[in-house]
Design a protein around this motif. Structure first.
Motif, PDB file in Angstrom:
ATOM      1  N   LEU A   1      23.657 -53.872  -1.553  1.00 49.75           N
ATOM      2  CA  LEU A   1      22.433 -53.063  -1.483  1.00 49.75           C
ATOM      3  C   LEU A   1      22.018 -52.630  -2.886  1.00 49.75           C
ATOM      4  CD1 LEU A   1      23.388 -50.876   1.630  1.00 49.75           C
ATOM      5  CD2 LEU A   1      21.563 -52.606   1.553  1.00 49.75           C
ATOM      6  N   ALA A   2      23.006 -52.229  -3.697  1.00 54.35           N
ATOM      7  CA  ALA A   2      22.705 -51.776  -5.064  1.00 54.35           C
ATOM      8  C   ALA A   2      22.104 -52.899  -5.892  1.00 54.35           C
ATOM      9  CB  ALA A   2      23.976 -51.237  -5.734  1.00 54.35           C
ATOM     10  N   SER A   3      22.576 -54.119  -5.685  1.00 56.05           N
ATOM     11  CA  SER A   3      22.056 -55.193  -6.525  1.00 56.05           C
ATOM     12  C   SER A   3      20.625 -55.557  -6.132  1.00 56.05           C
ATOM     13  CB  SER A   3      22.985 -56.406  -6.539  1.00 56.05           C
ATOM     14  OG  SER A   3      22.960 -57.027  -5.304  1.00 56.05           O
ATOM     15  N   ILE A   4      20.260 -55.349  -4.872  1.00 57.70           N
ATOM     16  CA  ILE A   4      18.856 -55.546  -4.488  1.00 57.70           C
ATOM     17  C   ILE A   4      17.998 -54.478  -5.163  1.00 57.70           C
ATOM     18  CG2 ILE A   4      17.212 -55.492  -2.568  1.00 57.70           C
ATOM     19  CD1 ILE A   4      19.488 -56.696  -0.830  1.00 57.70           C
ATOM     20  N   PHE A   5      18.488 -53.256  -5.121  1.00 61.40           N
ATOM     21  CA  PHE A   5      17.800 -52.149  -5.793  1.00 61.40           C
ATOM     22  C   PHE A   5      17.629 -52.466  -7.279  1.00 61.40           C
ATOM     23  CE2 PHE A   5      18.159 -48.184  -8.226  1.00 61.40           C
ATOM     24  CZ  PHE A   5      17.133 -47.434  -7.674  1.00 61.40           C
ATOM     25  N   ALA A   6      18.699 -52.951  -7.899  1.00 58.30           N
ATOM     26  CA  ALA A   6      18.683 -53.237  -9.333  1.00 58.30           C
ATOM     27  C   ALA A   6      17.744 -54.375  -9.678  1.00 58.30           C
ATOM     28  CB  ALA A   6      20.097 -53.576  -9.803  1.00 58.30           C
ATOM     29  N   GLY A   7      17.540 -55.265  -8.721  1.00 56.35           N
ATOM     30  CA  GLY A   7      16.741 -56.446  -8.996  1.00 56.35           C
ATOM     31  C   GLY A   7      15.256 -56.285  -8.729  1.00 56.35           C
ATOM     32  N   ALA A   8      14.833 -55.070  -8.410  1.00 56.71           N
ATOM     33  CA  ALA A   8      13.408 -54.838  -8.134  1.00 56.71           C
ATOM     34  C   ALA A   8      12.581 -55.346  -9.304  1.00 56.71           C
ATOM     35  CB  ALA A   8      13.158 -53.357  -7.908  1.00 56.71           C
ATOM     36  N   SER A   9      11.596 -56.179  -8.980  1.00 53.35           N
ATOM     37  CA  SER A   9      10.920 -56.877 -10.068  1.00 53.35           C
ATOM     38  C   SER A   9       9.698 -56.140 -10.603  1.00 53.35           C
ATOM     39  CB  SER A   9      10.492 -58.259  -9.591  1.00 53.35           C
ATOM     40  OG  SER A   9       9.745 -58.110  -8.412  1.00 53.35           O
ATOM     41  N   ASP A  10       9.218 -55.126  -9.868  1.00 52.30           N
ATOM     42  CA  ASP A  10       7.981 -54.484 -10.304  1.00 52.30           C
ATOM     43  C   ASP A  10       8.219 -53.382 -11.324  1.00 52.30           C
ATOM     44  OD1 ASP A  10       9.229 -52.861  -8.426  1.00 52.30           O
ATOM     45  OD2 ASP A  10       7.347 -51.899  -7.847  1.00 52.30           O
ATOM     46  N   SER A  11       9.423 -53.249 -11.786  1.00 54.61           N
ATOM     47  CA  SER A  11       9.687 -52.180 -12.749  1.00 54.61           C
ATOM     48  C   SER A  11      10.824 -52.589 -13.674  1.00 54.61           C
ATOM     49  CB  SER A  11      10.029 -50.901 -12.017  1.00 54.61           C
ATOM     50  OG  SER A  11      11.090 -51.142 -11.132  1.00 54.61           O
ATOM     51  N   MET A  12      10.988 -51.815 -14.707  1.00 53.91           N
ATOM     52  CA  MET A  12      12.008 -52.137 -15.697  1.00 53.91           C
ATOM     53  C   MET A  12      13.253 -51.329 -15.395  1.00 53.91           C
ATOM     54  SD  MET A  12      10.377 -53.616 -18.752  1.00 53.91           S
ATOM     55  CE  MET A  12      10.740 -52.527 -20.101  1.00 53.91           C
ATOM     56  N   GLY A  13      14.153 -51.895 -14.659  1.00 49.29           N
ATOM     57  CA  GLY A  13      15.378 -51.189 -14.326  1.00 49.29           C
ATOM     58  C   GLY A  13      16.376 -51.255 -15.462  1.00 49.29           C
ATOM     59  N   SER A  14      17.323 -50.363 -15.436  1.00 48.89           N
ATOM     60  CA  SER A  14      18.406 -50.440 -16.402  1.00 48.89           C
ATOM     61  C   SER A  14      19.704 -50.191 -15.663  1.00 48.89           C
ATOM     62  CB  SER A  14      18.219 -49.401 -17.497  1.00 48.89           C
ATOM     63  OG  SER A  14      18.279 -48.108 -16.950  1.00 48.89           O
ATOM     64  N   GLU A  15      20.771 -50.677 -16.211  1.00 46.60           N
ATOM     65  CA  GLU A  15      22.051 -50.456 -15.571  1.00 46.60           C
ATOM     66  C   GLU A  15      23.146 -50.276 -16.599  1.00 46.60           C
ATOM     67  OE1 GLU A  15      23.763 -54.227 -13.776  1.00 46.60           O
ATOM     68  OE2 GLU A  15      21.633 -54.718 -13.855  1.00 46.60           O
ATOM     69  N   CYS A  16      24.198 -49.611 -16.202  1.00 49.81           N
ATOM     70  CA  CYS A  16      25.352 -49.483 -17.081  1.00 49.81           C
ATOM     71  C   CYS A  16      26.585 -49.304 -16.213  1.00 49.81           C
ATOM     72  CB  CYS A  16      25.183 -48.307 -18.036  1.00 49.81           C
ATOM     73  SG  CYS A  16      25.249 -46.705 -17.241  1.00 49.81           S
ATOM     74  N   GLU A  17      27.736 -49.376 -16.842  1.00 49.10           N
ATOM     75  CA  GLU A  17      28.979 -49.190 -16.096  1.00 49.10           C
ATOM     76  C   GLU A  17      29.575 -47.836 -16.415  1.00 49.10           C
ATOM     77  OE1 GLU A  17      31.988 -52.155 -16.032  1.00 49.10           O
ATOM     78  OE2 GLU A  17      30.503 -53.780 -16.006  1.00 49.10           O
ATOM     79  N   LEU A  18      30.166 -47.251 -15.410  1.00 47.88           N
ATOM     80  CA  LEU A  18      30.768 -45.938 -15.582  1.00 47.88           C
ATOM     81  C   LEU A  18      31.941 -45.817 -14.623  1.00 47.88           C
ATOM     82  CD1 LEU A  18      30.074 -43.286 -17.168  1.00 47.88           C
ATOM     83  CD2 LEU A  18      28.864 -42.560 -15.114  1.00 47.88           C
ATOM     84  N   TYR A  19      33.113 -45.455 -15.130  1.00 47.22           N
ATOM     85  CA  TYR A  19      34.302 -45.281 -14.289  1.00 47.22           C
ATOM     86  C   TYR A  19      34.547 -46.491 -13.387  1.00 47.22           C
ATOM     87  CZ  TYR A  19      33.524 -40.459 -15.683  1.00 47.22           C
ATOM     88  OH  TYR A  19      33.303 -39.325 -16.387  1.00 47.22           O
ATOM     89  N   GLY A  20      34.300 -47.677 -13.914  1.00 44.69           N
ATOM     90  CA  GLY A  20      34.579 -48.879 -13.131  1.00 44.69           C
ATOM     91  C   GLY A  20      33.540 -49.178 -12.071  1.00 44.69           C
ATOM     92  N   GLY A  21      32.538 -48.318 -11.964  1.00 39.61           N
ATOM     93  CA  GLY A  21      31.474 -48.581 -11.006  1.00 39.61           C
ATOM     94  C   GLY A  21      30.210 -48.907 -11.754  1.00 39.61           C
ATOM     95  N   GLU A  22      29.104 -48.860 -11.064  1.00 39.24           N
ATOM     96  CA  GLU A  22      27.856 -49.172 -11.726  1.00 39.24           C
ATOM     97  C   GLU A  22      26.801 -48.125 -11.442  1.00 39.24           C
ATOM     98  OE1 GLU A  22      27.008 -53.451 -12.896  1.00 39.24           O
ATOM     99  OE2 GLU A  22      27.599 -53.551 -10.788  1.00 39.24           O
ATOM    100  N   VAL A  23      25.926 -47.982 -12.437  1.00 40.65           N
ATOM    101  CA  VAL A  23      24.838 -47.029 -12.355  1.00 40.65           C
ATOM    102  C   VAL A  23      23.546 -47.787 -12.607  1.00 40.65           C
ATOM    103  CG1 VAL A  23      23.863 -44.936 -13.360  1.00 40.65           C
ATOM    104  CG2 VAL A  23      26.344 -45.234 -13.298  1.00 40.65           C
ATOM    105  N   PHE A  24      22.605 -47.657 -11.705  1.00 43.03           N
ATOM    106  CA  PHE A  24      21.338 -48.376 -11.831  1.00 43.03           C
ATOM    107  C   PHE A  24      20.201 -47.368 -11.865  1.00 43.03           C
ATOM    108  CE2 PHE A  24      24.311 -50.836  -9.281  1.00 43.03           C
ATOM    109  CZ  PHE A  24      24.349 -52.043  -9.955  1.00 43.03           C
ATOM    110  N   GLU A  25      19.259 -47.600 -12.755  1.00 44.71           N
ATOM    111  CA  GLU A  25      18.093 -46.726 -12.758  1.00 44.71           C
ATOM    112  C   GLU A  25      16.834 -47.554 -12.570  1.00 44.71           C
ATOM    113  OE1 GLU A  25      17.938 -42.891 -14.892  1.00 44.71           O
ATOM    114  OE2 GLU A  25      16.403 -43.939 -16.060  1.00 44.71           O
ATOM    115  N   GLN A  26      15.937 -47.033 -11.756  1.00 44.88           N
ATOM    116  CA  GLN A  26      14.764 -47.793 -11.350  1.00 44.88           C
ATOM    117  C   GLN A  26      13.638 -46.804 -11.074  1.00 44.88           C
ATOM    118  OE1 GLN A  26      13.575 -50.927 -11.321  1.00 44.88           O
ATOM    119  NE2 GLN A  26      15.530 -51.737 -10.659  1.00 44.88           N
TER     120      GLN A  26
END
Ligand code: GDP
Ligand code: MG
Length: 178
Positions: A23-48
């Protein structure tokens, strides 16, 4: 463009293997905006930043539940820092459904008298022949805990955006009523 609201922190919770990262990777892949992502504590953080009902909202999505030990500091932090929570189970896995109920009890007890939005998500609804949890069970379980409910399929990309839009609407409702 008009200013956006947020960022809202939305935390993905649920058993291993239910489809949180899908689900997170679909969120991260939204094409109508410039998302960013990073890793934290072995997990992932996505901003959109996404537009819902004509208003832009920025969401920071945390997908780090799996990589943590039960009851760890990071899990505690996740439960404390979310503005909203997405609790995922797989409709093909009854134990993940029971775990989702535990997580809601844990959340509600840590955030007493809090109207934090929670959406219960029954994922993998494409796997109809392996279904172990009915739609009505999911719906009534959500009703008991006063949270929203939706079934999704990350694999088929079904109902995934309605899920994220729904959480943004709930966050706005809460904002507008305080
Ligand atoms: P997580 O542990 O909750 O992050 O789960 P993952 O996102 O890693 O998914 C676990 C497995 O389930 C992977 O093999 C995914 O491809 C699969 N999966 C995730 N979502 C779906 C779905 O909606 N339908 C189906 N059929 N498989 C899914
Ligand atoms: Mg994962």
């Amino acid at each position: 463009p008009p200013a956006s609201v947020g960022p809202f922190t939305v935390v993905l919770l649920g058993d291993n293997g239910v489809g949180k990262s899908a689900l997170a990777s679909i969120f991260a892949g939204a094409s109508d905006s410039m998302g960013s992502e990073c890793e934290l504590y072995g997990g992932e953080v996505f901003e959109q930043t996404i537009t819902v009902d004509g208003e832009r909202a920025t969401v920071t999505l945390l997908d780090m539940w799996d990589s943590q030990d039960e009851g760890s500091w990071t899990q505690e932090r996740c439960l404390q820092t979310g503005d909203a929570f997405i609790i995922v189970y797989a409709i093909t896995d009854r134990s993940s459904f029971l775990r989702a109920a535990d997580l809601r009890i844990q959340l509600r007890s840590q955030r007493e008298a809090d109207r934090t939005p929670i959406i219960l998500v029954g994922n993998k609804c494409d796997l109809v022949r392996c279904r172990e949890v009915s739609i009505s069970e999911g719906r009534s379980s959500a009703a008991v805990f006063d949270c929203k409910f939706i079934e999704t399929s990350a694999a088929m990309q079904h109902n995934v955006w309605p899920l994220f839009e729904g959480i943004i609407r709930q966050l706005r409702l809460r904002r507008d009523s305080t």
